[in-house]
Design a protein around this motif. Structure first.
Motif, PDB file in Angstrom:
ATOM      1  N   HIS A  94      46.820  42.557  48.722  1.00 33.80           N
ATOM      2  CA  HIS A  94      45.931  42.529  47.753  1.00 33.80           C
ATOM      3  C   HIS A  94      45.091  43.514  48.759  1.00 33.80           C
ATOM      4  CE1 HIS A  94      46.047  38.208  45.837  1.00 33.80           C
ATOM      5  NE2 HIS A  94      46.664  39.156  45.103  1.00 33.80           N
ATOM      6  N   ASP A  96      41.556  42.774  49.587  1.00 36.84           N
ATOM      7  CA  ASP A  96      40.008  42.356  49.768  1.00 36.84           C
ATOM      8  C   ASP A  96      39.767  42.146  51.579  1.00 36.84           C
ATOM      9  OD1 ASP A  96      41.891  40.070  49.388  1.00 36.84           O
ATOM     10  OD2 ASP A  96      40.799  38.477  48.692  1.00 36.84           O
ATOM     11  N   GLN A  98      42.035  39.421  52.581  1.00 37.98           N
ATOM     12  CA  GLN A  98      41.513  38.242  52.974  1.00 37.98           C
ATOM     13  C   GLN A  98      43.147  38.269  53.841  1.00 37.98           C
ATOM     14  OE1 GLN A  98      40.743  36.717  49.404  1.00 37.98           O
ATOM     15  NE2 GLN A  98      39.869  35.028  50.774  1.00 37.98           N
ATOM     16  N   ARG A 204      36.568  36.053  52.281  1.00 41.21           N
ATOM     17  CA  ARG A 204      36.663  37.372  51.686  1.00 41.21           C
ATOM     18  C   ARG A 204      35.484  37.351  52.460  1.00 41.21           C
ATOM     19  NH1 ARG A 204      36.984  39.972  47.317  1.00 41.21           N
ATOM     20  NH2 ARG A 204      38.604  40.091  45.801  1.00 41.21           N
TER      21      ARG A 204
HETATM   22 MG   LIG Z   1      41.703  37.081  47.560  1.00 43.10          MG
END
Ligand SMILES: [Mg+2]
Ligand SMILES: Nc1nc2c(ncn2[C@@H]2O[C@H](COP(=O)(O)OP(=O)(O)O)[C@@H](O)[C@H]2O)c(=O)[nH]1
Length: 241
Positions: A94, A96, A98, A204
């Motif tokens: 991903h 973001d 995270q 996040r």
């Molecule tokens: Mg996420």
């Protein structure tokens, strides 16, 4: 020759992008066998403009950009990114932050020999989440495993990683958030070993969670996931999957 391609689909992540590109560049280091493919997945924020300026810099030549003009879902963006990949082993994670993009390279170095044989799928398993999220994921895992007769655990943990031969099974893959579920189901069905490794799942920092943030969003996602699970069950019954 690229050995590993890492696809990172980005949807309205403009706040994360400078950090994301920097973290990926540091993770890649001087390695020439790893490529990153960022996907601007039809974002409506400044993602395209920010990517264009970041990726024009010579130090960011480690990465390519796939531009999807109109958003057609998370899975569609990943599949578009994979179509550009040159590596023998393919992965996605991903945007973001995270999950640390470095995890993908660490896992590749650890499991690369198994991945190269094409009979292993590697996935993260999230640590550092709230008790509620752990309980939620455990319940979803048990129910989906039961409904599909397939051992599924922490389906939405990143990254996912597999040999490029597995692409042959992705032409019927879902274009939404169910892509992660589908690849794990398919790996099990093919008798592949699904190898987990622990990843720290951070909060996040930038932008908004679209997948599993608020309860309302979670509820919508659960509904869509179950709709897909029942569709997949039907397809299996009819011998289509
Ligand atoms: Mg996420
Ligand atoms: N919602 C959404 N996210 C997408 C899409 N394409 C890529 N993504 C990325 O998918 C990742 C997961 O979404 P996120 O909102 O963080 O889900 P969560 O971590 O489960 O809350 C993010 O990095 C998004 O940028 C898309 O079409 N829709």
């Amino acid at each position: 020759m690229k050995k590993l391609s890492i696809v990172i689909p980005c949807y309205n992540e403009s706040g994360s992008l400078p950090n994301l590109v920097q973290v990926c560049r540091e993770a890649c280091g001087v390695r020439k066998d790893v490529e990153f493919i960022f996907v601007d997945n039809g974002s409506s924020d400044r993602t395209q403009e920010i990517f264009n300026s970041l990726l024009a810099k010579p130090e960011n030549a480690f990465a390519k950009l796939m531009y999807v003009p109109v958003n057609q879902g998370y899975g569609y963006g990943i599949l578009q990114g994979l179509s550009l990949a040159e590596g023998e082993v393919l992965a996605w994670t991903h945007a973001d932050l995270q999950t640390d993009p470095k995890d993908v390279i660490i896992a590749f170095d650890k499991f690369g020999a198994n991945l190269a044989l094409g009979k292993t799928m590697v996935k993260g398993e999230r640590n550092g989440r709230s008790l509620f999220d752990v309980f939620f994921t455990a319940s979803m895992s048990v129910i989906s495993s039961f409904l599909l007769g397939s051992k599924l655990w922490d389906v939405n943990a990143q990254p996912k990683m597999f040999h490029r031969n597995f692409m042959a099974h992705l032409d019927v893959a879902p274009h939404d958030f169910s892509l992660d579920l589908y690849v794990l189901f398919k790996a099990n069905q093919l008798g592949m070993k699904v190898q987990s490794f622990p990843v720290f799942f951070a909060k996040r920092e930038f932008g908004e969670a679209k997948g599993g943030g608020s309860l309302k969003v979670k509820f919508k996602l659960i509904k869509r996931t179950f709709a897909y699970i029942f569709q997949l069950r039907n397809d299996i019954k009819q011998g289509l999957r």
